[in-house]
Design a protein around this motif. Structure first.
Motif, PDB file in Angstrom:
ATOM      1  N   LEU A 150       1.460 -10.845   0.675  1.00 44.90           N
ATOM      2  CA  LEU A 150       1.220  -9.842   1.714  1.00 44.90           C
ATOM      3  C   LEU A 150       1.712 -10.309   3.076  1.00 44.90           C
ATOM      4  CD1 LEU A 150      -2.280  -8.472   0.644  1.00 44.90           C
ATOM      5  CD2 LEU A 150      -0.055  -7.344   0.460  1.00 44.90           C
ATOM      6  N   TYR A 151       1.627 -11.591   3.370  1.00 47.37           N
ATOM      7  CA  TYR A 151       2.200 -12.091   4.621  1.00 47.37           C
ATOM      8  C   TYR A 151       3.719 -11.941   4.607  1.00 47.37           C
ATOM      9  CZ  TYR A 151      -2.008 -14.219   6.621  1.00 47.37           C
ATOM     10  OH  TYR A 151      -3.224 -14.433   7.183  1.00 47.37           O
ATOM     11  N   ILE A 152       4.329 -12.310   3.483  1.00 42.58           N
ATOM     12  CA  ILE A 152       5.785 -12.191   3.380  1.00 42.58           C
ATOM     13  C   ILE A 152       6.206 -10.729   3.501  1.00 42.58           C
ATOM     14  CG2 ILE A 152       7.760 -12.486   1.839  1.00 42.58           C
ATOM     15  CD1 ILE A 152       6.317 -14.932   0.673  1.00 42.58           C
ATOM     16  N   GLY A 153       5.527  -9.856   2.749  1.00 42.31           N
ATOM     17  CA  GLY A 153       5.864  -8.438   2.793  1.00 42.31           C
ATOM     18  C   GLY A 153       5.610  -7.821   4.153  1.00 42.31           C
ATOM     19  N   GLY A 154       4.450  -8.141   4.758  1.00 44.34           N
ATOM     20  CA  GLY A 154       4.123  -7.578   6.064  1.00 44.34           C
ATOM     21  C   GLY A 154       5.101  -7.991   7.139  1.00 44.34           C
ATOM     22  N   MET A 155       5.464  -9.282   7.176  1.00 42.14           N
ATOM     23  CA  MET A 155       6.410  -9.752   8.189  1.00 42.14           C
ATOM     24  C   MET A 155       7.794  -9.147   7.970  1.00 42.14           C
ATOM     25  SD  MET A 155       4.799 -11.656  10.313  1.00 42.14           S
ATOM     26  CE  MET A 155       6.187 -12.438  11.130  1.00 42.14           C
ATOM     27  N   ALA A 156       8.234  -9.083   6.703  1.00 45.80           N
ATOM     28  CA  ALA A 156       9.546  -8.508   6.424  1.00 45.80           C
ATOM     29  C   ALA A 156       9.585  -7.029   6.816  1.00 45.80           C
ATOM     30  CB  ALA A 156       9.886  -8.667   4.935  1.00 45.80           C
ATOM     31  N   TRP A 157       8.511  -6.297   6.488  1.00 46.98           N
ATOM     32  CA  TRP A 157       8.485  -4.876   6.819  1.00 46.98           C
ATOM     33  C   TRP A 157       8.418  -4.657   8.333  1.00 46.98           C
ATOM     34  CZ3 TRP A 157      10.193  -0.753   4.857  1.00 46.98           C
ATOM     35  CH2 TRP A 157       9.763   0.498   5.285  1.00 46.98           C
TER      36      TRP A 157
ATOM     37  N   CYS B 115       0.179  -5.336  -4.488  1.00 51.06           N
ATOM     38  CA  CYS B 115       1.375  -5.409  -3.660  1.00 51.06           C
ATOM     39  C   CYS B 115       2.358  -4.289  -4.011  1.00 51.06           C
ATOM     40  CB  CYS B 115       2.045  -6.771  -3.827  1.00 51.06           C
ATOM     41  SG  CYS B 115       1.059  -8.151  -3.227  1.00 51.06           S
ATOM     42  N   GLY B 116       2.396  -3.914  -5.288  1.00 48.34           N
ATOM     43  CA  GLY B 116       3.259  -2.808  -5.687  1.00 48.34           C
ATOM     44  C   GLY B 116       2.839  -1.502  -5.040  1.00 48.34           C
ATOM     45  N   LEU B 117       1.539  -1.258  -4.963  1.00 50.16           N
ATOM     46  CA  LEU B 117       1.035  -0.063  -4.283  1.00 50.16           C
ATOM     47  C   LEU B 117       1.427  -0.076  -2.809  1.00 50.16           C
ATOM     48  CD1 LEU B 117      -2.533   0.185  -5.854  1.00 50.16           C
ATOM     49  CD2 LEU B 117      -0.665   1.827  -6.155  1.00 50.16           C
ATOM     50  N   TRP B 118       1.310  -1.231  -2.205  1.00 45.96           N
ATOM     51  CA  TRP B 118       1.685  -1.369  -0.781  1.00 45.96           C
ATOM     52  C   TRP B 118       3.164  -1.044  -0.596  1.00 45.96           C
ATOM     53  CZ3 TRP B 118       5.290  -4.630   1.439  1.00 45.96           C
ATOM     54  CH2 TRP B 118       5.289  -4.683   2.834  1.00 45.96           C
ATOM     55  N   LEU B 119       4.015  -1.564  -1.475  1.00 46.82           N
ATOM     56  CA  LEU B 119       5.450  -1.335  -1.351  1.00 46.82           C
ATOM     57  C   LEU B 119       5.797   0.130  -1.578  1.00 46.82           C
ATOM     58  CD1 LEU B 119       8.256  -2.515  -0.949  1.00 46.82           C
ATOM     59  CD2 LEU B 119       8.333  -3.023  -3.403  1.00 46.82           C
ATOM     60  N   VAL B 120       5.161   0.756  -2.558  1.00 47.08           N
ATOM     61  CA  VAL B 120       5.392   2.187  -2.811  1.00 47.08           C
ATOM     62  C   VAL B 120       5.033   2.995  -1.563  1.00 47.08           C
ATOM     63  CG1 VAL B 120       4.567   4.188  -4.112  1.00 47.08           C
ATOM     64  CG2 VAL B 120       5.134   2.065  -5.306  1.00 47.08           C
TER      65      VAL B 120
ATOM     66  N   ALA C  80      -0.862   5.981  -2.529  1.00 46.95           N
ATOM     67  CA  ALA C  80      -0.637   4.551  -2.742  1.00 46.95           C
ATOM     68  C   ALA C  80      -1.333   3.722  -1.675  1.00 46.95           C
ATOM     69  CB  ALA C  80       0.865   4.261  -2.747  1.00 46.95           C
ATOM     70  N   GLU C  81      -1.253   4.156  -0.415  1.00 50.14           N
ATOM     71  CA  GLU C  81      -1.909   3.413   0.684  1.00 50.14           C
ATOM     72  C   GLU C  81      -3.424   3.412   0.514  1.00 50.14           C
ATOM     73  OE1 GLU C  81      -0.835   1.287   3.352  1.00 50.14           O
ATOM     74  OE2 GLU C  81      -0.248   2.915   4.709  1.00 50.14           O
ATOM     75  N   THR C  82      -3.981   4.562   0.147  1.00 53.21           N
ATOM     76  CA  THR C  82      -5.432   4.654  -0.029  1.00 53.21           C
ATOM     77  C   THR C  82      -5.888   3.761  -1.179  1.00 53.21           C
ATOM     78  OG1 THR C  82      -5.390   6.938   0.789  1.00 53.21           O
ATOM     79  CG2 THR C  82      -7.353   6.232  -0.415  1.00 53.21           C
ATOM     80  N   LEU C  83      -5.163   3.786  -2.294  1.00 50.66           N
ATOM     81  CA  LEU C  83      -5.510   2.931  -3.426  1.00 50.66           C
ATOM     82  C   LEU C  83      -5.406   1.454  -3.053  1.00 50.66           C
ATOM     83  CD1 LEU C  83      -3.908   4.691  -6.527  1.00 50.66           C
ATOM     84  CD2 LEU C  83      -6.335   4.236  -6.129  1.00 50.66           C
ATOM     85  N   PHE C  84      -4.382   1.114  -2.293  1.00 47.70           N
ATOM     86  CA  PHE C  84      -4.198  -0.274  -1.861  1.00 47.70           C
ATOM     87  C   PHE C  84      -5.415  -0.777  -1.084  1.00 47.70           C
ATOM     88  CE2 PHE C  84      -2.854  -2.902   1.830  1.00 47.70           C
ATOM     89  CZ  PHE C  84      -2.541  -4.072   1.149  1.00 47.70           C
ATOM     90  N   LEU C  85      -5.871   0.005  -0.106  1.00 53.17           N
ATOM     91  CA  LEU C  85      -7.004  -0.407   0.712  1.00 53.17           C
ATOM     92  C   LEU C  85      -8.319  -0.354  -0.066  1.00 53.17           C
ATOM     93  CD1 LEU C  85      -5.973   1.371   4.039  1.00 53.17           C
ATOM     94  CD2 LEU C  85      -6.002  -1.092   3.610  1.00 53.17           C
ATOM     95  N   LEU C  86      -8.493   0.680  -0.899  1.00 54.83           N
ATOM     96  CA  LEU C  86      -9.733   0.805  -1.668  1.00 54.83           C
ATOM     97  C   LEU C  86      -9.863  -0.316  -2.704  1.00 54.83           C
ATOM     98  CD1 LEU C  86     -10.127   4.645  -2.286  1.00 54.83           C
ATOM     99  CD2 LEU C  86     -11.297   3.202  -0.618  1.00 54.83           C
ATOM    100  N   LEU C  87      -8.780  -0.629  -3.399  1.00 51.66           N
ATOM    101  CA  LEU C  87      -8.836  -1.694  -4.403  1.00 51.66           C
ATOM    102  C   LEU C  87      -9.058  -3.057  -3.750  1.00 51.66           C
ATOM    103  CD1 LEU C  87      -6.023  -0.570  -6.878  1.00 51.66           C
ATOM    104  CD2 LEU C  87      -8.505  -0.455  -7.202  1.00 51.66           C
ATOM    105  N   ALA C  88      -8.458  -3.262  -2.584  1.00 52.30           N
ATOM    106  CA  ALA C  88      -8.705  -4.515  -1.858  1.00 52.30           C
ATOM    107  C   ALA C  88     -10.165  -4.605  -1.428  1.00 52.30           C
ATOM    108  CB  ALA C  88      -7.782  -4.599  -0.639  1.00 52.30           C
ATOM    109  N   ALA C  89     -10.730  -3.481  -0.973  1.00 51.38           N
ATOM    110  CA  ALA C  89     -12.139  -3.461  -0.576  1.00 51.38           C
ATOM    111  C   ALA C  89     -13.046  -3.739  -1.777  1.00 51.38           C
ATOM    112  CB  ALA C  89     -12.486  -2.109   0.061  1.00 51.38           C
ATOM    113  N   LEU C  90     -12.723  -3.134  -2.924  1.00 55.68           N
ATOM    114  CA  LEU C  90     -13.523  -3.357  -4.130  1.00 55.68           C
ATOM    115  C   LEU C  90     -13.437  -4.805  -4.596  1.00 55.68           C
ATOM    116  CD1 LEU C  90     -12.787  -0.114  -6.185  1.00 55.68           C
ATOM    117  CD2 LEU C  90     -14.961  -0.773  -5.127  1.00 55.68           C
ATOM    118  N   ALA C  91     -12.255  -5.409  -4.488  1.00 55.52           N
ATOM    119  CA  ALA C  91     -12.105  -6.818  -4.866  1.00 55.52           C
ATOM    120  C   ALA C  91     -12.957  -7.709  -3.973  1.00 55.52           C
ATOM    121  CB  ALA C  91     -10.631  -7.219  -4.779  1.00 55.52           C
ATOM    122  N   LEU C  92     -12.975  -7.419  -2.688  1.00 51.45           N
ATOM    123  CA  LEU C  92     -13.823  -8.179  -1.767  1.00 51.45           C
ATOM    124  C   LEU C  92     -15.295  -7.975  -2.096  1.00 51.45           C
ATOM    125  CD1 LEU C  92     -12.103  -7.612   1.708  1.00 51.45           C
ATOM    126  CD2 LEU C  92     -12.277  -9.761   0.450  1.00 51.45           C
TER     127      LEU C  92
END
Length: 285
Positions: free
Chosen positions: A30-37, A101-106, A125-137
């Motif tokens: 996510l750091y690599i993807g975020g900085m590149a984006w 990360c795939g959801l984030w990229l999509v 995709a963005e909503t699933l990315f944040l919701l799944l990260a929240a559930l993992a936490l």
């Protein structure tokens, strides 16, 4: 002169390339993807703005991708990694992290593509990315009974809701509502930044300066987090007076914490707290 004795180091055969290390901790991809984006969006904004999707418009797209595409991505990567130390369990890794990360990229690609269907795909995709990260936490925090970290998943949920509001108002062309949704997203990120600062500044300052003792501000930090969440919730409910009051109190607590960290002694030492290479030695919360 005495002859130097050679040191025979053990020889290890070269390892085959593997993505297992990349997807072992959240901050790595996510750091690599975020900085590149972040670099890509700036390039598009400056040099080829015609590539920006008309569904959001240039200004809304740029604001959205800087907050949710870049800053929030780094924050999610940080929380997923730090939670592994704070709770003793890695929230997400391997294929699950790759899927995240795939959801984030999509989402990133779909937000930049033309057509209402692509905008819907991006939001999903963005909503699933944040919701799944929240559930993992939430899963590892709940398992570890780490009460002081119970607010973390709700902060990611707040980012998801603010994102839905932002995209909806941008699509409708409601500028005032658009700015209100964006401000809620900024407030959410500010609360996350306060939480990160409270965890890393005293720890790394004490490691850098011998004999320096700084408080972790656990009690006031819990109050600060609760007030920050209250500001986000009341902002989402359209209660700006209550939201502003909660933010004011949150800021005063931040000033109280800052003076307790003795900035006149620590100088610039706290900045070392943001070097991610030191993550494995962080204290458990």
């Amino acid at each position: 002169m005495a002859e130097l004795h050679p040191i025979n180091e053990p020889h290890e055969p070269p390892r085959a390339p593997s993505f297992s290390a990349l997807f072992s901790l959240g901050f790595r991809p996510l750091y690599i993807g975020g900085m590149a984006w972040g670099l890509v969006t700036i390039f598009i904004w400056v040099f080829v703005p015609d590539l920006i999707s008309p569904q959001l418009g240039p200004l809304a797209w740029h604001a959205h991708e800087m907050l949710w595409g870049f800053i929030a991505t780094i924050a999610v990567g940080f929380l997923l990694t730090a939670a592994a130390t704070w709770t003793g369990a890695n929230p997400v890794q391997g294929r699950a992290l790759a899927t995240l990360c795939g959801l984030w990229l999509v989402a990133r690609l779909a937000y930049s593509a033309p057509g209402t269907a692509m905008l819907v795909l991006a939001v999903l995709a963005e909503t699933l990315f944040l919701l799944l990260a929240a559930l993992a936490l939430w899963r590892v925090i709940q398992q570890a009974k780490s009460h002081r970290n119970y607010g973390l998943p709700w902060l990611l949920l707040g980012l998801a809701i603010a994102n839905l509001m932002f995209v909806n108002t941008a699509h409708e062309g409601n500028y005032n509502a658009l700015m209100a949704a964006f401000q809620i997203g900024l407030i959410d990120m500010a609360v996350i930044a306060l939480l990160v600062a409270r965890r890393v500044i005293p720890f790394f300052a004490m490691r850098a300066i011998q004999g320096l003792t700084l408080p972790m501000h656990t009690g006031s930090g819990q109050i600060q987090l609760a007030l920050g969440l209250l500001a986000i919730i009341t902002g989402l409910l359209g209660l700006p007076a209550l939201s502003g009051s909660a933010l004011l109190l949150t800021g005063f607590i931040g000033l109280y914490q800052l003076q307790g960290w003795k900035p006149w002694r620590s100088g610039i030492a706290p900045s070392c707290g943001f070097y991610m290479s030191a993550m494995p030695c962080w204290p458990r919360a």
